[in-house]
Scaffold this active site. Sequence first.
Site, PDB file in Angstrom:
ATOM      1  N   ASP A  72       3.370  -4.730   7.604  1.00  0.00           N
ATOM      2  CA  ASP A  72       2.016  -3.834   7.418  1.00  0.00           C
ATOM      3  C   ASP A  72       0.969  -4.768   7.802  1.00  0.00           C
ATOM      4  OD1 ASP A  72      -0.072  -2.534   6.840  1.00  0.00           O
ATOM      5  OD2 ASP A  72       0.593  -1.544   4.910  1.00  0.00           O
TER       6      ASP A  72
ATOM      7  N   HIS B 165       0.755  -1.226   0.039  1.00  0.00           N
ATOM      8  CA  HIS B 165       0.112  -0.012   0.056  1.00  0.00           C
ATOM      9  C   HIS B 165       0.813   1.270   0.063  1.00  0.00           C
ATOM     10  CE1 HIS B 165      -2.737   2.927   1.963  1.00  0.00           C
ATOM     11  NE2 HIS B 165      -3.808   2.059   1.800  1.00  0.00           N
TER      12      HIS B 165
ATOM     13  N   GLN C  37      -4.103  -5.289   6.854  1.00  0.00           N
ATOM     14  CA  GLN C  37      -5.328  -6.122   6.042  1.00  0.00           C
ATOM     15  C   GLN C  37      -5.135  -7.568   6.743  1.00  0.00           C
ATOM     16  OE1 GLN C  37      -7.803  -5.346   4.514  1.00  0.00           O
ATOM     17  NE2 GLN C  37      -7.177  -3.163   3.782  1.00  0.00           N
TER      18      GLN C  37
HETATM   19  C1  LIG Z   1      -2.304  -2.752   3.604  1.00  0.00           C
HETATM   20  C2  LIG Z   1      -2.652  -1.320   4.026  1.00  0.00           C
HETATM   21  N1  LIG Z   1      -1.616  -0.451   4.651  1.00  0.00           N
HETATM   22  C3  LIG Z   1      -2.039   0.600   5.131  1.00  0.00           C
HETATM   23  C4  LIG Z   1      -3.196   1.175   4.991  1.00  0.00           C
HETATM   24  C5  LIG Z   1      -3.351   2.650   5.521  1.00  0.00           C
HETATM   25  O1  LIG Z   1      -4.375   2.498   6.627  1.00  0.00           O
HETATM   26  P1  LIG Z   1      -4.780   3.817   7.277  1.00  0.00           P
HETATM   27  O2  LIG Z   1      -5.361   4.594   6.264  1.00  0.00           O
HETATM   28  O3  LIG Z   1      -5.665   3.133   8.309  1.00  0.00           O
HETATM   29  O4  LIG Z   1      -3.825   4.424   7.935  1.00  0.00           O
HETATM   30  C6  LIG Z   1      -4.323   0.553   4.271  1.00  0.00           C
HETATM   31  C7  LIG Z   1      -5.450   1.088   4.238  1.00  0.00           C
HETATM   32  O5  LIG Z   1      -6.368   0.705   3.390  1.00  0.00           O
HETATM   33  C8  LIG Z   1      -4.080  -0.657   4.043  1.00  0.00           C
HETATM   34  O6  LIG Z   1      -5.090  -1.541   3.285  1.00  0.00           O
END
Ligand SMILES: Cc1ncc(COP(=O)(O)O)c(C=O)c1O
Length: 419
Positions: free
Chosen positions: A213, A136, A216
């Site tokens: 991370d 992401h 998900q």
């Molecule tokens: C794999 C992953 N990382 C990071 C994020 C970012 O999360 P947030 O917007 O809650 O900080 C998301 C959000 O969809 C995500 O799916």
Amino acid sequence: MSSNQSALISRPGPALDLGRIRADFPILKLQPGGKPLVYLDNAASSQMPQQVIDRLVRYQTTQHSNIHRAVHTLSEIATAEYEEARRKLARFINAREEREVIFTSGTTEAINLAMHGYGRKFIGAGDEIILTTLEHHANIVPWQMLAEEKGAKLRVVPINDAGELLIDEYEALFTTRTRLVGVAHVSNALGSVNPVKRMIAFARAHGVPVLVDGAQAVPHLQVDVQDLDCDFYAFSGHKLCGPTGIGVLYGKAALLERMQPFKGGGDMILSVTFEKTTYTVIPQKFEAGTPPIAAAIGLGAAVDYLSAIGMEAIGSHENGLLAYATAQLERMPGVRIIGTAAEKAAVLSFALDGVHPHDVGTLLNQDGVAVRTGHHCAQPVMQRYRVPATSRASFAFYNTMAEVDALVAGIRNVQKVFC
Ligand SMILES: Cc1ncc(COP(=O)(O)O)c(C=O)c1O
């Protein structure tokens, strides 16, 4: 495909008491445009059960005050509840110590904290950071900013056509300059579950820390940070049936202690003079200012709720939904599933021949079916598949097989309109 063929695909019975579970979620009773809401955008944000809403109301109506700062009763209660929430989160991911749980505003802030606290101190010119194609943007952009600032380099693990990381290529990327690995536990765009335990073991053998991370992954898998042996693990509350504005950076205590603070301000200091400030211990060293107290307590209630159902039962129900939906879509002419990894969790991305994903999302919405369309903040994944965007259905434990049927019927309607 005809509806007869669809009837041939067996619909597994639910592993959970869905009637009872769904009754806990007031928003699932909505009927947008007179059609029952079919909420399949859980990877973007999941919904909140009444138990979490009630906990937030109880906190705001009977327990609210600022924390760590006063001796009056309300402040003591709020402090105790906030720290109890930290203990619950530590137990939820099996952290060795509760001080290894830093509350942040979400995954994005958690990764930025690791970048500023660890990266800016320990990564320099010519050093290398390994990321993957599946990240992401939240696990790309901060490291790119660091690389630009320091003159470091990003190295990227490629994927195969199924959306699986090429592990041999990952291992080949390691050099004496590798300083950090950043990897998604589960891809938000494709649903691929990455072999993070194996990747961490390889990095560990090279003395390289790994940030996972887990945004998900925590809603779907039983995550055990000690078993994974990761150095950092980041996730968001709002994907976990909790409130927005709260998340966690887990970090190994020894590593967090060596890191520099991310934000300066109240609550993170031992002493301040105009000549010099000394910082307090973890976790407070990384929680400057008044934190999102209510949201942290709400997230504590959310993990209580999920734990009572059981992460294993949650994962197994969601796997059933994913398998059922996948079996239907892969038989539909004109439908291409994007991301067919052997190990997947809760995410089904697809493209319809001749139809732009935004039109798919708009027409499904008219049937009450909420899916996400776009690049899912994962543009490198879209580039890899040479598509501008996909439509993405993402499941939670409160979804039903009938809702998968509604998705499939909705897709057929879209095809009737456009094809
Ligand atoms: C794999 C992953 N990382 C990071 C994020 C970012 O999360 P947030 O917007 O809650 O900080 C998301 C959000 O969809 C995500 O799916």
